[in-house]
Design a protein around this motif. Structure first.
Motif, short mmCIF file in Angstrom:
data_model
loop_
_atom_site.label_atom_id
_atom_site.label_comp_id
_atom_site.label_asym_id
_atom_site.label_seq_id
_atom_site.Cartn_x
_atom_site.Cartn_y
_atom_site.Cartn_z
N GLN A 18 0.80 -1.21 0.00
CA GLN A 18 0.00 0.00 0.00
C GLN A 18 0.84 1.27 0.00
O GLN A 18 0.34 2.34 0.27
CB GLN A 18 -0.95 -0.01 1.20
CG GLN A 18 -2.05 -1.06 1.07
CD GLN A 18 -3.07 -0.96 2.17
OE1 GLN A 18 -3.21 0.08 2.81
NE2 GLN A 18 -3.80 -2.02 2.40
N GLN A 19 2.12 1.16 -0.32
CA GLN A 19 2.96 2.34 -0.44
C GLN A 19 3.74 2.30 -1.74
O GLN A 19 4.17 1.24 -2.19
CB GLN A 19 3.93 2.45 0.74
CG GLN A 19 3.26 2.85 2.04
CD GLN A 19 4.26 3.24 3.10
OE1 GLN A 19 5.44 2.92 3.01
NE2 GLN A 19 3.81 3.94 4.11
N LYS A 20 3.89 3.48 -2.34
CA LYS A 20 4.72 3.65 -3.53
C LYS A 20 5.76 4.72 -3.24
O LYS A 20 5.48 5.69 -2.53
CB LYS A 20 3.87 4.13 -4.72
CG LYS A 20 2.77 3.21 -5.19
CD LYS A 20 1.98 3.88 -6.31
CE LYS A 20 0.88 3.00 -6.85
NZ LYS A 20 0.09 3.71 -7.91
N THR A 21 6.95 4.57 -3.82
CA THR A 21 7.98 5.58 -3.62
C THR A 21 8.59 5.99 -4.96
O THR A 21 8.71 5.19 -5.88
CB THR A 21 9.09 5.06 -2.69
OG1 THR A 21 10.08 6.08 -2.53
CG2 THR A 21 9.75 3.81 -3.25
N SER A 22 8.98 7.26 -5.01
CA SER A 22 9.66 7.77 -6.20
C SER A 22 11.17 7.58 -6.10
O SER A 22 11.88 7.75 -7.08
CB SER A 22 9.38 9.27 -6.37
OG SER A 22 9.97 10.01 -5.30
N GLY A 23 11.65 7.22 -4.89
CA GLY A 23 13.09 7.28 -4.66
C GLY A 23 13.53 8.74 -4.67
O GLY A 23 12.72 9.66 -4.81
#
Length: 255
Positions: A18-23
């Motif tokens: 349930q989490q997304k990251t762009s870095g």
């Protein structure tokens, strides 16, 4: 019992997903942005860095060429302001600021901001860029800053002064929720810094470069902890991060 274990594992994995990251996206020298979208809390976290001796700003949902007609923007002068682009003049301040400053640290010429906001809202007047979790996979961003040390906002000098990047999102996996994925920022620091995890933290042991434990900090299962080592000498320290299920090591430079 085996079926129950598998169901619990699948349930855990669904939470992790349930989490997304762009870095970390580099926009300008000493300017970076790192976005994390959290579906469970419906919040976005932005770790933004910029020079500590001058104003700087980030435009969200902005693509090259950069036209200051309309768009979502954050500007730091002596504090953070939520703004919108309105032509070539200084961006106008929103009547209803939507971003919350979780922490603000300056060290070694770099300011590190930990910011959060709802993924979506109804603030169309402020031109807030909407980030619905299910459909947000990437968006353009731009970083601008003063050419010299000043906190007075001025025209950014045209298209050439903008540093462009793309926040492209990947879904976090199980490893991303171990203590190995802990963020320590700013690093280097003046001894005051943040330790942020996605799994909870019980204790931090601080070791000198000779292997001596010089400090123990109990943090009571927090996922973000403000650490103060300003009473210690400058140098390199190792942080032993502990919770009931995991252990990891991180390095911090105190200057």
């Amino acid at each position: 019992m085996k079926k129950l274990t598998i169901l619990l594992l699948l349930s855990s994995l669904s939470i992790f997903a349930q989490q997304k990251t762009s870095g970390t996206v580099t926009l300008q020298p000493n300017m970076t942005a790192n976005f994390t979208l959290d579906n469970a809390t419906s919040k976005v976290t932005l770790i933004l860095t910029g020079p500590s001796d001058r104003w700087f700003g980030i435009g969200i949902g902005i693509n090259q060429p950069f036209a200051m007609g309309a768009g979502d923007v954050l500007v730091y002068t002596t504090s953070l302001t939520d703004r919108r682009f309105v032509g070539t003049q200084a961006p106008a301040v929103d009547a209803s600021p939507d971003w919350t400053v979780v922490s603000d640290n300056a060290s070694g010429g770099i300011r590190t901001l930990n910011l959060t906001r709802a993924l979506t809202n109804g603030d169309t007047t402020g031109s807030d860029f909407q980030m619905p979790y299910a459909t947000t996979n990437s968006f353009g961003i731009v970083g601008v800053r003063a050419a010299t040390a000043t906190t007075t906002i001025a025209p950014h000098g045209g298209n050439g002064s903008g540093g462009y990047g793309t926040a492209s999102f990947t879904t976090l996996g199980v490893e991303d929720f171990s203590l190995n994925a802990t963020q320590v920022y700013p690093n280097p620091s003046n001894g005051s810094f943040t330790v942020k995890t996605k799994t909870g933290l019980d204790k931090i042991n601080v070791y000198s470069n000779t292997g001596t434990c010089v400090k123990t900090i109990n943090v009571n299962n927090a996922d973000a902890s403000e650490v103060d080592l300003r009473d210690l000498s400058t140098g390199v320290y190792l942080l032993e991060l502990l919770n009931s299920n995991d252990k990891s090591w991180k390095k911090i430079i105190v200057d």
